[in-house]
Design an enzyme around this catalytic site. Sequence first.
Site, mmCIF file in Angstrom:
data_model
loop_
_atom_site.group_PDB
_atom_site.id
_atom_site.type_symbol
_atom_site.label_atom_id
_atom_site.label_comp_id
_atom_site.label_asym_id
_atom_site.label_seq_id
_atom_site.Cartn_x
_atom_site.Cartn_y
_atom_site.Cartn_z
ATOM 1 N N HIS A 127 4.029 4.017 4.460
ATOM 2 C CA HIS A 127 3.694 4.007 5.894
ATOM 3 C C HIS A 127 3.603 5.454 6.337
ATOM 4 C CE1 HIS A 127 3.880 3.436 10.217
ATOM 5 N NE2 HIS A 127 4.759 4.431 10.223
ATOM 6 N N ASN B 271 0.802 -1.231 0.000
ATOM 7 C CA ASN B 271 0.000 0.000 0.000
ATOM 8 C C ASN B 271 0.843 1.294 0.000
ATOM 9 O OD1 ASN B 271 0.877 -0.223 2.581
ATOM 10 N ND2 ASN B 271 -1.142 -0.354 3.537
HETATM 11 P P1 IDP Z 1 -1.415 1.415 8.482
HETATM 12 O O1 IDP Z 1 -0.212 1.198 7.609
HETATM 13 O O2 IDP Z 1 -2.576 1.994 7.703
HETATM 14 O O3 IDP Z 1 -1.117 2.215 9.729
HETATM 15 P P2 IDP Z 1 -1.457 -1.002 10.121
HETATM 16 O O4 IDP Z 1 -2.683 -1.683 10.660
HETATM 17 O O5 IDP Z 1 -0.568 -0.315 11.087
HETATM 18 O O6 IDP Z 1 -1.949 -0.027 8.956
HETATM 19 O O7 IDP Z 1 -0.646 -2.114 9.340
HETATM 20 C C1 IDP Z 1 0.688 -1.888 8.946
HETATM 21 C C2 IDP Z 1 0.901 -2.487 7.568
HETATM 22 O O8 IDP Z 1 0.708 -3.908 7.621
HETATM 23 C C3 IDP Z 1 -0.095 -2.021 6.514
HETATM 24 O O9 IDP Z 1 0.244 -0.769 5.952
HETATM 25 C C4 IDP Z 1 -0.020 -3.142 5.503
HETATM 26 O O10 IDP Z 1 1.131 -3.036 4.675
HETATM 27 C C5 IDP Z 1 0.123 -4.351 6.408
HETATM 28 N N1 IDP Z 1 -1.176 -4.959 6.712
HETATM 29 C C6 IDP Z 1 -2.107 -4.541 7.609
HETATM 30 N N2 IDP Z 1 -3.185 -5.338 7.609
HETATM 31 C C7 IDP Z 1 -2.931 -6.301 6.680
HETATM 32 C C8 IDP Z 1 -3.678 -7.433 6.193
HETATM 33 O O11 IDP Z 1 -4.808 -7.734 6.629
HETATM 34 N N3 IDP Z 1 -3.084 -8.190 5.222
HETATM 35 C C9 IDP Z 1 -1.842 -7.911 4.722
HETATM 36 N N4 IDP Z 1 -1.110 -6.856 5.154
HETATM 37 C C10 IDP Z 1 -1.655 -6.057 6.101
HETATM 38 MG MG MG Z 2 0.028 1.675 11.383
#
Ligand code: IDP
Ligand code: MG
Length: 153
Positions: free
Chosen positions: A115, A112
Amino acid sequence: MESTLVILKPSTIQRALVGQVIDRFQKKGLIIAGMKMMQLSEAILREHYAHLVDRPFFPGLLESMRATPVIVMCIKGRDAVEVVRAMTGATNSRKALPGTIRGDFSMSGQENIVHASDSLESADVEIRRFFTADEIFDYNPALMRSMYAPDEL
Ligand code: IDP
Ligand code: MG
């Protein structure tokens, strides 16, 4: 002024989107206070993503975040944490609104693009995790007075 941490993830490097993503932050009026390329270790990622280590996707996330070097940025501006988070969009890029970085550049929940720190407290910790004090530069661009009203500075 607040500072927040942004990481341009390996998919952004692989897909040659680095310039376009940085351009958005600069056009918004955010200031780059620090920026460097680094290869992330498993240890730093376990710390950075400590809230996710028990999730089934964590091994895949580790591999993805280590696929190439990343670019880490310290970005400064009024309410920078909230502004950058809003520009970033929802974690799952398929749900991220058009106009956000994830909404415009990605179809993935994992790959995505960026960060971004989620609170002022985590921004402080995360900036110190990825930068030494002498890698953060305290300067104000000449156009600062055109970017903010005096009472916003
Ligand atoms: P954020 O990046 O929007 O803060 P977080 O929940 O902190 O989201 O998760 C960190 C990173 O972990 C996400 O940006 C994404 O790359 C990965 N991630 C989060 N949830 C999932 C999932 O359900 N499947 C695969 N990767 C995930
Ligand atoms: Mg996060």
